[in-house]
Design a protein around this motif. Structure first.
Motif, PDB file in Angstrom:
ATOM      1  N   HIS A   1      58.930 -31.967  35.083  1.00  0.00           N
ATOM      2  CA  HIS A   1      59.611 -32.502  33.899  1.00  0.00           C
ATOM      3  C   HIS A   1      58.879 -32.082  32.621  1.00  0.00           C
ATOM      4  O   HIS A   1      59.519 -31.685  31.629  1.00  0.00           O
TER       5      HIS A   1
ATOM      6  N   VAL B   1      67.456 -35.175  43.819  1.00  0.00           N
ATOM      7  CA  VAL B   1      66.350 -34.520  43.116  1.00  0.00           C
ATOM      8  C   VAL B   1      65.077 -34.378  43.945  1.00  0.00           C
ATOM      9  O   VAL B   1      64.037 -33.976  43.411  1.00  0.00           O
TER      10      VAL B   1
ATOM     11  N   ARG C   1      63.698 -31.514  41.686  1.00  0.00           N
ATOM     12  CA  ARG C   1      64.731 -30.901  40.848  1.00  0.00           C
ATOM     13  C   ARG C   1      64.830 -31.588  39.503  1.00  0.00           C
ATOM     14  O   ARG C   1      64.707 -32.811  39.407  1.00  0.00           O
ATOM     15  N   ASP C   2      65.060 -30.810  38.442  1.00  0.00           N
ATOM     16  CA  ASP C   2      65.250 -31.338  37.090  1.00  0.00           C
ATOM     17  C   ASP C   2      66.108 -30.324  36.326  1.00  0.00           C
ATOM     18  O   ASP C   2      66.644 -29.406  36.949  1.00  0.00           O
TER      19      ASP C   2
ATOM     20  N   ALA D   1      57.159 -34.116  40.413  1.00  0.00           N
ATOM     21  CA  ALA D   1      58.357 -34.291  39.579  1.00  0.00           C
ATOM     22  C   ALA D   1      57.965 -34.448  38.110  1.00  0.00           C
ATOM     23  O   ALA D   1      58.619 -33.903  37.219  1.00  0.00           O
TER      24      ALA D   1
ATOM     25  N   GLU E   1      64.755 -26.055  40.432  1.00  0.00           N
ATOM     26  CA  GLU E   1      64.157 -26.595  41.653  1.00  0.00           C
ATOM     27  C   GLU E   1      62.786 -25.964  41.858  1.00  0.00           C
ATOM     28  O   GLU E   1      62.658 -24.737  41.839  1.00  0.00           O
TER      29      GLU E   1
END
Lengths: 131, 131, 131, 131, 131, 131
Positions: free
Chosen positions: B60, A122, B7-8, B56, B35
């Motif tokens: 999110h 990630v 990335r999520d 991140a 991404e």
């Protein structure tokens, strides 16, 4: 524009100095999956941009000099935070030296080098430069 | 040039209006693996382009506002087809707002934002903009 | 037979004692991508084997207790080589405890737990046990 | 800037002429995982850059003309080394022709085509051109 | 139950005899991504099931004997269709021989060997045996 | 023991009833990446366990009957929560029917069917049965 990419990995320990890193200020480690890309506008007579076997060998050698190490003890990184960004630049700079010394079968065709380090599924960082 | 990518994912329902979409005109859904990439020419004193933890978290939060929703009912997308391209632009625009409001530890170093949505292993779309 | 698998990761430093480990005897590190699988013969009334959200949370907590650490300094591993095999067993044993304490929404349906640690794209180890 | 990418694969045999290829001078083969990317600055009224279904179909047709073949016997590659770079250019050129003939639902919005061929998990090559 | 898995790849040409193979009856090729798994109930004193470095080296040697070859010309496969299933068994049988001859640092702990060949992202075959 | 696995995907909408599902009680969706595995002890004369082309076609047909649908409206799932576990069982049951009707080129060699649905990179569920 053509590009050729090879992939390898290294496993290292390190710590990071600065409040921004939170718990990553402690000594910990990472498996870095590393991708090195060579770019250029044309191919040689053999139909290649770069000798992919030699490119893979050079990337392996650059990473072998770091893997199974604690980067906090490496003179090359004295006084420097070994963030993923900094390590990407380090690998790209070493590969640019290889290209100058050995050519990697690419003549003077390579006009760009990019290195990406995946620190986990990630998160990753990249650095791109001219050779 | 440096870049940092996080990335999520999100899981949403939606339908698409227009003959071009064929069976995807019916109400269906997708897991979008997302991404987000931040680009810039230089690093800060800590050796980072952007605070990857905050990046991140912001990604999110942007995705959490959409996940487990039916996008056909979301006011933000009224009268708009929520194609993968449109959703990539939506996420990139929200992240640009976050960067303006919060900085993400990047000062004014970020010169580009790119967002890629993978709708399946065989299809994805991206949108890239200046912050 | 049903199974449910959740995935997360941790970043740790460690060293390994014994000639068999060669250069990995030095202090180094790894990103372990961790998959935890719960198996069982039947589903509950809701159509689930296990509450996947709680399973993911428990796995995250188990890994959070190790991530950003030097495992050589962790009392839980005193005198033990923290090989990938040993760490897989450690995570599986912690998840079995969670299952006994909390149930993870699974009643007594879970008959097997398996944990896989990917230490790189080319190497991984697993441990499987009854709860 | 938007982009849309589709992915497919082909399985071929070939040999490569030139000392630089070492053991790959012998007849061998590869599974090429192929990604085709279309780029453009704007979306159409439907919210799409390109009809992703037609793009996927065209990529499939281009690859179907080569898959399960020995490229050494294909007239299209007579006297040419079918390196990964050359094959990436071949696929990109065929897709540019499709775009000119059929439009792929993109009007004149597509300003760039990029094709990447993964020959293994550790090596790939790309070619990018204007349509 | 513990297991350890290593991964490598090989690139080969071959053809398949029988109507069931349709267009794959022609000479074509594949990149096989190969995973070899060793299973056992207990660990040695060092905390390992098998010496993962030696396991990786043996797998590499087994694949190196086939890579860049046309399997139709290999005496080992005379009169045999080199399907993915057959190749998985071939690799597993070679690794079982390595285990008998060399032990791979595993003593007599290994009770199962499994080999998976991925012929593309959408198809794979496996073979599992006792050593 | 041999096995053969094929992979495909489907994109669906659905909602889940029960407090355990939290926000997933709302109408949302998923891309399910689906892997179907056939197991058996022996190969036929052609060196195959199952006709992988027909297996891939059957999996595609089973998923095509659901993709681009809202599963809440499908009679096949009336009164049933379409959890990942339930959908894995549904696909496995359909494939077992295909095997009984058509054989998939496997004679009576197939002794087990397993289906895995990946709902995201971090969560998946499987169901395994005898044919």
């Amino acid at each position: 524009m053509f590009s050729v990419t090879v992939r390898d990995q290294m496993m290292v320990a390190h710590s990071l100095r600065g409040d921004v890193f939170g718990p990553a200020q402690g000594l910990h480690g990472a498996t870095f999956v590393v991708e090195a890309t060579f770019r250029g506008e044309s191919l040689g007579e053999d139909g290649i941009l770069v000798d992919i076997g030699r490119a893979a060998d050079e990337l392996h050698d650059v990473l072998a000099a770091l893997t199974y190490r604690n980067l906090d003890d490496e003179p090359a990184f004295a006084g420097v935070n070994t963030t993923t960004e900094v390590l990407a630049r380090h690998v790209a700079d070493r590969l640019a030296e290889c290209l100058h010394e050995d050519g990697l079968g690419a003549g003077d065709r390579v006009t760009g080098i990019a290195v990406t380090l995946h620190e986990s599924p990630v998160a990753r960082a990249s650095y791109e430069r001219v050779p």
